[in-house]
Motif scaffolding. Sequence first.
Motif, short mmCIF file in Angstrom:
data_model
loop_
_atom_site.label_atom_id
_atom_site.label_comp_id
_atom_site.label_asym_id
_atom_site.label_seq_id
_atom_site.Cartn_x
_atom_site.Cartn_y
_atom_site.Cartn_z
N TYR A 106 -3.35 13.04 -1.85
CA TYR A 106 -4.40 13.90 -1.29
C TYR A 106 -5.55 14.01 -2.28
O TYR A 106 -6.72 13.85 -1.91
CB TYR A 106 -3.83 15.28 -0.96
N PHE A 108 -6.42 12.00 -4.66
CA PHE A 108 -7.14 10.74 -4.83
C PHE A 108 -7.96 10.37 -3.59
O PHE A 108 -8.92 9.60 -3.68
CB PHE A 108 -6.17 9.61 -5.16
N PHE A 120 -6.94 5.85 -10.79
CA PHE A 120 -6.27 5.12 -9.72
C PHE A 120 -6.02 3.66 -10.10
O PHE A 120 -4.98 3.10 -9.77
CB PHE A 120 -7.06 5.22 -8.41
N VAL A 182 2.15 6.68 -4.44
CA VAL A 182 0.78 7.19 -4.40
C VAL A 182 -0.12 6.17 -3.71
O VAL A 182 -0.95 6.51 -2.85
CB VAL A 182 0.26 7.51 -5.82
N ARG A 186 -1.96 7.04 -0.29
CA ARG A 186 -3.41 7.12 -0.35
C ARG A 186 -4.04 6.14 0.64
O ARG A 186 -4.97 6.49 1.37
CB ARG A 186 -3.92 6.81 -1.75
N ASN A 187 -3.52 4.91 0.67
CA ASN A 187 -4.06 3.94 1.61
C ASN A 187 -3.98 4.45 3.04
O ASN A 187 -4.88 4.23 3.85
CB ASN A 187 -3.28 2.62 1.52
N MET A 190 -6.57 7.34 3.61
CA MET A 190 -7.94 6.83 3.74
C MET A 190 -8.30 6.56 5.20
O MET A 190 -9.47 6.57 5.58
CB MET A 190 -8.10 5.50 2.98
N THR A 296 4.26 -3.61 5.09
CA THR A 296 2.91 -4.11 5.31
C THR A 296 1.91 -3.30 4.51
O THR A 296 0.92 -3.83 4.01
CB THR A 296 2.56 -4.03 6.81
#
Lengths: 301, 326
Positions: A106, A108, A120, A182, A186-187, A190, A296
């Motif tokens: 969150y 990042f 990162f 993380v 994060r991905n 986003m 993936t």
Amino acid sequence: MKNNAFLNKLRGWRLGATITMLVVVIIWALPTVGLLVTAFRDRNSSISTGWWTAILDPFHTNWTTEAFKTVFDPKYWDIGTSFMNTIAVSVPATILPITFAAFAAYGFTFLDFKGREAWFSLIIGLMVVPMQAAIVAVLQMFVAIDQWLTTIPGNEYGDFHLSGEYPAGWIVHSAFAMPLAVYILRNYMMTLPSALIEAARIDGASHFQIFWRLIIPMSVPALASFAIFQFLWVWNDYFVAFMFVGNHNVLTYTILSMLGQHGEGWQVVMAGSLISVLVPLTVFFALQRYFVRGLTAGSVK
Amino acid sequence: MSGILTALAAVVLGPLATFALYYLMNLLVNLIPSQKVRKALSPYVFISPVLVLIGALLVYPTIQTMIFAFMNADSTEFVGFRNFTKLFADPNFIRTIENNLLWVAVVPLVTVVLGLLIATLTDKLGPIRERVFKSIIFMPMAISFVAASSVWRLSYSWNSNGGQIGILNAIVQAFGGKPTPWLQNETLSINSLLIMVVVVWANAGFAMTLLSAAIKAVPEETVEAASIDGATGAQAFFQVVLPQIWGTAVSVFITVLISTMKIFDVIWGMTGGNFHTNVLGVDFFLEYFVYNNTGKASAVVLLLMIAIIPIMVYQVRTYRKQEQIR
């Protein structure tokens, strides 16, 4: 006419592909079938004839669950305890890193701060660092912590310690999983609509409320993917368990010991292995979709 | 049983304690009167626990290991490059490095090519056949390398007297060959290659899954256009499909490459590193736990790290590039 020829070609291709794949799949399944069959054979046949002879002549085979009795016998291999120990390592080592990683992801994704990219990048770089690099020093760190713990009154003999116990495994597994966790979370975050978060900010919600009420519920697919990935990883791990949870035998440890003494017959090793793969295979087949999505998302580890 | 109770307590209390920790930190930061400081600190409420964890258990220990590599067996004095000169003077260690190179040369490439082949073959087979085939190929991924070792050791096993119970020797015998103890057979590193088969067996499903997803994302029109222009199936594949899935193929390759470089469990389970199947990951384990030589063990790891650095740089660069696109 031309179309017809094309269809014939396509059909021919599909037939060829199916046959090729059948061959590949049979080769792929053979070892696992061998595992399944051998686990239910008696000692004499398992050390004298191939497992395929049992399949080719199933009605004259002496099918038995003898090997499982040996494997579960508390005086012998006591695999029931290993099974429980593996659960005791795996479940917290899955849940703890997710909690930490979700907060960091969150930060990042939605918070702006100096050095965000640098931090990162460090995390991305750490994803590829081999575990072996950290192991020696972490082991020594835990020994030092245990030494310090003996200074606590009542713990002079070090009854309360970290090395070789479950929490050591949880901590190490959490730390080693953190970069990937993380990164994956994060991905995923986003891709969440940032307008929603901005709207919540304008309505006066704190970051904490946004995190808990908006982001976590929306991130469930990514959290599940990582959870499955991490659970399978920890369940199947031998390295960390051997080094940090040495006081409790996990399944991989017990099977490796069995393998060292397969003089008592392959049926014992296979029965043990079968028990060790039950949970991961169930998780895998039940949650394949999430697992694939996780792969993936974070194809790095 | 007490293990389960401890675990249960950890599952319940762990996340609660974690949440309490973050909540408290948030509270503390909000007590700061200056808005500027508060704003600067609030992101760290979210990221600092992870930074501390990573710093204490990954970054600091890794640096420590690098220092140990230049110290003696029990890390009491500096010895310069002695660990390295000793390692490289040992022909067995040279063989270990050669094995590692062989692993790196064979496994990632074979895994990607095989994964691509399977992904392409299953792509147009219809949903049921595709799903069944893929599940079977993918299944070994869920199995531990230790369990895989036990299954494959049975497959490769050898009986000195007559009846072969290992399928490989049974096949060899059926074709009139002489059964041999495969895992002890060092000629042309055949035992190492057979262990690599286990890893490819376990990893092909991973490559297949990612490449299959990439193939499905290739727009139909591009392939159709090629076939209208008279391209054969192979031409369409190599000139139209392959360039579009190249990025995925590279990332699968890198992922398998990294795991291959530090491979440990499977070799430990199959041969224990004997019969010249040793690699760096196993050698580290032997140096540290069997010979109790922290210096040499760390030196082995440092060599592994140096080999991995280029990949690390590549990863960070790729990430930066992706960020620019976003």
